[in-house]
Scaffold this motif. Structure first.
Motif, short mmCIF file in Angstrom:
data_model
loop_
_atom_site.label_atom_id
_atom_site.label_comp_id
_atom_site.label_asym_id
_atom_site.label_seq_id
_atom_site.Cartn_x
_atom_site.Cartn_y
_atom_site.Cartn_z
N ASP A 77 0.84 -0.98 0.18
CA ASP A 77 0.01 0.00 0.02
C ASP A 77 0.87 1.24 -0.04
O ASP A 77 0.58 2.27 -0.71
CB ASP A 77 -1.16 -0.04 1.20
CG ASP A 77 -1.98 -0.85 0.99
OD1 ASP A 77 -2.37 -1.42 -0.08
OD2 ASP A 77 -2.58 -1.46 2.16
N LEU A 78 1.70 1.38 0.81
CA LEU A 78 2.87 2.51 0.90
C LEU A 78 3.46 2.79 -0.34
O LEU A 78 3.70 3.73 -0.91
CB LEU A 78 3.84 2.29 1.87
CG LEU A 78 4.92 3.23 1.95
CD1 LEU A 78 4.58 4.61 2.31
CD2 LEU A 78 6.08 2.93 3.19
N PHE A 79 4.14 1.68 -1.18
CA PHE A 79 4.70 1.54 -2.43
C PHE A 79 3.90 2.21 -3.44
O PHE A 79 3.97 2.96 -4.27
CB PHE A 79 5.36 0.36 -2.89
CG PHE A 79 6.36 -0.32 -1.73
CD1 PHE A 79 7.10 0.63 -0.86
CD2 PHE A 79 6.53 -1.69 -1.79
CE1 PHE A 79 7.98 0.12 0.01
CE2 PHE A 79 7.44 -2.03 -0.74
CZ PHE A 79 8.07 -1.39 0.17
N ASP A 80 2.50 1.67 -3.32
CA ASP A 80 1.70 2.37 -4.30
C ASP A 80 1.19 3.69 -4.12
O ASP A 80 1.20 4.49 -4.97
CB ASP A 80 0.38 1.36 -3.96
CG ASP A 80 0.47 -0.09 -4.84
OD1 ASP A 80 1.14 -0.34 -5.61
OD2 ASP A 80 -0.47 -0.60 -4.57
N LYS A 81 1.18 4.07 -2.93
CA LYS A 81 0.84 5.45 -2.56
C LYS A 81 2.07 6.50 -2.97
O LYS A 81 1.67 7.54 -3.64
CB LYS A 81 0.37 5.75 -1.04
CG LYS A 81 0.31 7.01 -0.63
CD LYS A 81 0.10 7.18 0.93
CE LYS A 81 1.57 7.40 1.54
NZ LYS A 81 1.66 7.72 2.93
N LEU A 82 3.26 6.13 -3.00
CA LEU A 82 4.21 6.80 -3.27
C LEU A 82 4.84 6.77 -4.77
O LEU A 82 5.70 7.20 -5.37
CB LEU A 82 5.33 6.61 -2.40
CG LEU A 82 5.38 6.95 -1.02
CD1 LEU A 82 6.21 6.54 -0.07
CD2 LEU A 82 4.89 8.59 -0.99
N ASP A 83 4.07 5.58 -5.27
CA ASP A 83 4.39 5.33 -6.88
C ASP A 83 6.02 4.99 -6.89
O ASP A 83 6.82 5.48 -7.74
CB ASP A 83 4.12 6.36 -7.85
CG ASP A 83 4.27 6.00 -9.13
OD1 ASP A 83 4.00 4.97 -9.61
OD2 ASP A 83 4.39 6.91 -10.23
N LEU A 84 6.25 3.88 -6.14
CA LEU A 84 7.69 3.68 -6.04
C LEU A 84 7.77 2.03 -6.61
O LEU A 84 7.17 1.27 -6.03
CB LEU A 84 8.16 3.56 -4.78
CG LEU A 84 8.57 4.96 -4.44
CD1 LEU A 84 9.01 5.07 -2.56
CD2 LEU A 84 9.87 5.57 -5.03
N PRO A 85 8.73 1.91 -7.62
CA PRO A 85 9.19 0.52 -8.05
C PRO A 85 9.71 -0.39 -7.09
O PRO A 85 10.47 0.32 -6.26
CB PRO A 85 9.54 0.64 -9.23
CG PRO A 85 10.51 1.87 -9.32
CD PRO A 85 9.43 2.93 -8.45
N CYS A 86 9.58 -1.69 -7.43
CA CYS A 86 10.41 -2.65 -6.18
C CYS A 86 11.30 -3.50 -7.17
O CYS A 86 10.91 -3.80 -8.05
CB CYS A 86 9.44 -3.04 -5.21
SG CYS A 86 8.83 -2.42 -3.97
N THR A 87 12.49 -3.91 -6.65
CA THR A 87 12.98 -5.28 -7.15
C THR A 87 12.50 -6.55 -6.01
O THR A 87 13.04 -6.25 -4.88
CB THR A 87 14.49 -5.07 -7.06
OG1 THR A 87 14.99 -4.11 -8.39
CG2 THR A 87 14.99 -6.66 -7.29
N ALA A 88 11.72 -7.27 -6.43
CA ALA A 88 11.31 -8.32 -5.27
C ALA A 88 12.25 -9.57 -5.28
O ALA A 88 12.33 -10.10 -6.14
CB ALA A 88 9.98 -8.68 -5.70
N LEU A 89 12.93 -9.53 -4.26
CA LEU A 89 13.89 -10.66 -4.23
C LEU A 89 13.52 -11.73 -3.63
O LEU A 89 13.12 -11.84 -2.21
CB LEU A 89 15.23 -10.12 -3.00
CG LEU A 89 15.65 -8.78 -3.73
CD1 LEU A 89 16.68 -7.91 -2.65
CD2 LEU A 89 16.66 -8.99 -5.10
#
Length: 292
Positions: A77-89
């Motif tokens: 939810d936080l990553f969506d709110k801030l529109d931040l991509p991730c590398t899912a390890l």
């Protein structure tokens, strides 16, 4: 007596390298390394909230399991709110242990990278045949589920043998994340060619700080902001990579995610055209395209 070396890369001072830009003229590449991990019950390794008792160690197993059941969803939810991509390890056993978790990152368009089978084991203690089999098994499952092979690998427990870079190169990997020796990508020699080392943090990493050094969420958030401020200023002289390593069973708790929100929101607020919020794989792709 001569110093024993690893033979993977020569010494290179960061102040004496060719200059380059990240895409769009950015100078600081920032990525989130989101560890998606699962654990055997009653055996094997695992971070501890408190000193473990006899197996089955229900306290610490359940504490870690909270991350996949609850914490990771707060973080998404936080990553969506801030529109931040991730590398899912990603531990490959996650597809069975916590259905829907890896899929949620896939739906966001995040990069799915290899992170062993589970974090109950270390690959670096295995013989070469067994280690190659571990890499093959984890890679095959991720490839099956994601319909494409992972480009990057982080060893469970940052564990490598003397031949791990060779095995990863031979398995088709383009980059690894285990070496925290630089703030720029570094080419590493393998017995068949080379593989890129993309910086992965052990200081801006919630396990060493919160579990190891007993710091709390507010301190960790301050470290993220402080590192960003210094690296953004320094990036005027040289391009840099800033990774932030996260685990849902740590930062997904309510009393910590508020501080992660503060830190990441501050980064977004202070960012300008010099900052590229990206993934480890995109960093690898861009660096590999350069002629340096």
């Amino acid at each position: 007596m001569p110093l024993i070396g690893h033979g993977r890369y020569p010494f290179s001072a960061i102040t004496q390298r060719p200059d380059f830009d990240w895409p769009g003229g950015a100078r600081l590449a920032v990525y989130l390394g989101m560890n998606l991990e699962c654990f055997d019950f009653g055996t094997g390794l695992g971070a501890e909230l408190a000193p473990g008792g006899p197996q089955p160690d229900v306290l610490n197993y359940a504490w870690r399991d909270y991350g996949n059941r609850v914490g990771v969803w707060r973080m998404l939810d936080l990553f969506d709110k801030l529109d931040l991509p991730c590398t899912a390890l990603t531990n490959s056993a996650m597809y069975d242990a916590a259905p829907g978790v890896v899929e949620a990152f896939r739906t966001r368009g995040d990069e799915i990278s290899g992170h062993g089978r589970t974090n109950s084991e270390r690959q670096g203690i295995l013989d070469e045949v067994a280690e190659a089999a571990l890499i093959e098994e984890a890679t095959a499952r991720i490839t099956l589920e994601e319909r494409c092979a992972p480009k990057g690998w982080l060893g469970p427990w940052i564990s490598q043998s003397r031949v791990t870079p060779d095995l990863l190169d031979e398995a088709g990997y383009e980059y690894l994340l285990d070496w925290c020796h630089d703030d720029q990508p570094v080419w590493m020699q393998t017995r068949g060619g080379r593989i890129l080392s993309v910086p992965y943090p052990q200081e801006l990493n919630d396990i060493p700080q919160i579990v190891g050094r007993k710091r709390e969420g507010a301190d960790f958030a301050d470290m993220i902001i402080d590192a960003f401020d210094v690296m953004l200023a320094e990036s005027a002289q040289r391009p840099l990579v800033m990774g932030i390593a996260l685990h849902a069973y740590l930062m997904g708790h309510p009393h910590r995610i508020k501080h992660l929100d503060r830190a990441l929101s501050t980064l977004k607020e202070r960012a300008d055209g010099r900052v590229w919020f990206t993934t480890a794989g995109a960093i690898s792709d861009h660096y590999r395209s350069l002629i340096l």
